[in-house]
Design an enzyme around this catalytic site. Structure first.
Site, PDB file in Angstrom:
ATOM      1  CE  LYS A  15      -1.933  -1.428   3.939  1.00  0.00           C
ATOM      2  NZ  LYS A  15      -1.582  -2.227   4.420  1.00  0.00           N
ATOM      3  NE  ARG A  90      -4.640  -1.593   9.506  1.00  0.00           N
ATOM      4  CZ  ARG A  90      -3.708  -0.744   8.996  1.00  0.00           C
ATOM      5  NH1 ARG A  90      -4.348   0.317   8.240  1.00  0.00           N
ATOM      6  NH2 ARG A  90      -2.684  -1.280   9.281  1.00  0.00           N
ATOM      7  NE  ARG A 126       7.145  -1.947   6.486  1.00  0.00           N
ATOM      8  CZ  ARG A 126       6.470  -2.288   6.647  1.00  0.00           C
ATOM      9  NH1 ARG A 126       5.392  -1.246   5.822  1.00  0.00           N
ATOM     10  NH2 ARG A 126       5.321  -2.473   7.485  1.00  0.00           N
ATOM     11  NE  ARG A 159       5.480   0.138  10.351  1.00  0.00           N
ATOM     12  CZ  ARG A 159       4.683   0.122   9.886  1.00  0.00           C
ATOM     13  NH1 ARG A 159       4.394   1.108   8.011  1.00  0.00           N
ATOM     14  NH2 ARG A 159       4.000  -0.707  10.064  1.00  0.00           N
ATOM     15  NE  ARG A 170       2.016  -4.503  11.228  1.00  0.00           N
ATOM     16  CZ  ARG A 170       3.439  -4.114  10.775  1.00  0.00           C
ATOM     17  NH1 ARG A 170       4.194  -5.399  11.236  1.00  0.00           N
ATOM     18  NH2 ARG A 170       3.302  -3.503   9.390  1.00  0.00           N
TER      19      ARG A 170
END
Ligand code: AP5
Ligand code: MG
Ligand code: ZN
Length: 216
Positions: A15, A90, A126, A159, A170
């Site tokens: 996203k 969400r 990431r 992160r 998650r």
């Protein structure tokens, strides 16, 4: 009538990666609720402090906190002609609140479809730019210079919720609480599914074509 586009998809679906590109291509501001919480946390606000515990645990922040923050952000003048939502709605309650706010404006959703088996590897590798939000991956899109963003030279960071444990949580939360949001838009013919396991350029081309076709 304004142009409101929503990016749906599980954590790690791409996203943020695609929102940076689409925002530039469509001249729509990129509004990410995750980024807004991280900004609040960085500034030490009460909202950031309240959100932190939920984010660290891989859980959703309560609807009322998210909705108030998001509606405040999209009331700024840069969102007058439309905006690109990343990470909102969400929950079905968030989608219903957005419908009520938009009234006659029809938000359209692009849903990035990616199998669970590849998502955790995407998240744990990431690296995000502190300065411009550009997103790298240590294996699939490594920066030319270690630790520095290809786009702006800014510092890259990992992160704190991108550990195997929190990323898995998650993903589970996505399946129980966010998946129903896909139907919310799908049953009204306002959802476009894209295969998010393709290379980023292919994903982007498919999204852009669809977004431009339906622009009003
Ligand atoms: P948020 O920041 O929104 O995190 P998320 O939904 O878990 O999504 P991610 O940012 O992890 O994934 P992404 O889809 O953006 O993937 P990316 O492009 O970076 O939310 C964080 C937390 O905030 C939540 O857990 C919750 O607590 C809270 N929150 C936020 N919004 C909320 C809301 N509305 N309600 C309640 N709580 C809320 O890509 C991932 C990696 O994959 C990158 O390394 C990238 O390089 C790589 N990649 C991307 N595309 C490809 C591709 N096509 N091929 C190969 N690799 C790719
Ligand atoms: Mg993101
Ligand atoms: Zn950068």
């Amino acid at each position: 009538m304004s142009n409101v586009l929503i990016l749906l998809g599980p954590p790690g679906a791409g996203k943020g990666t695609q929102a940076v590109r689409l925002s530039a291509a469509l001249s729509l501001p990129h509004v990410s609720t995750g980024d807004l919480f991280r900004e609040n946390l960085g500034k030490g606000t009460a909202l950031g402090q309240r959100a932190k515990g939920f984010m660290d645990a891989g859980q959703l922040v309560p609807d009322e906190l998210v909705i108030d923050m998001l509606f405040d952000r999209v009331s700024h003048s840069d969102c007058g002609a439309g905006y690109l939502l990343d990470g909102f709605p969400r929950t079905v309650a968030q989608a219903v609140a957005l419908d009520a706010r938009l009234g006659a404006t029809k938000a359209r959703a692009i849903n990035l479809v990616v199998a669970d088996s590849i998502l955790v590897g995407r998240l744990t590798g990431r690296w995000t730019c502190k300065q411009c939000g550009n997103i790298h991956h240590e294996r699939t899109s490594p920066p030319a210079k270690r630790g520095l963003c290809d786009k702006c030279g800014g510092q890259l960071f990992q992160r704190s919720d991108d550990t195997v444990e929190v990323a898995s949580k998650r993903l589970a939360v996505y399946h129980t609480q966010t998946k129903p949001v896909e139907d919310h838009y799908g049953k009204r013919g306002q959802r476009f599914d894209v295969d998010g396991s393709q290379a980023p350029d292919q994903v982007f081309a498919a999204m852009l074509q669809w977004a431009k076709q339906g622009a009003h």
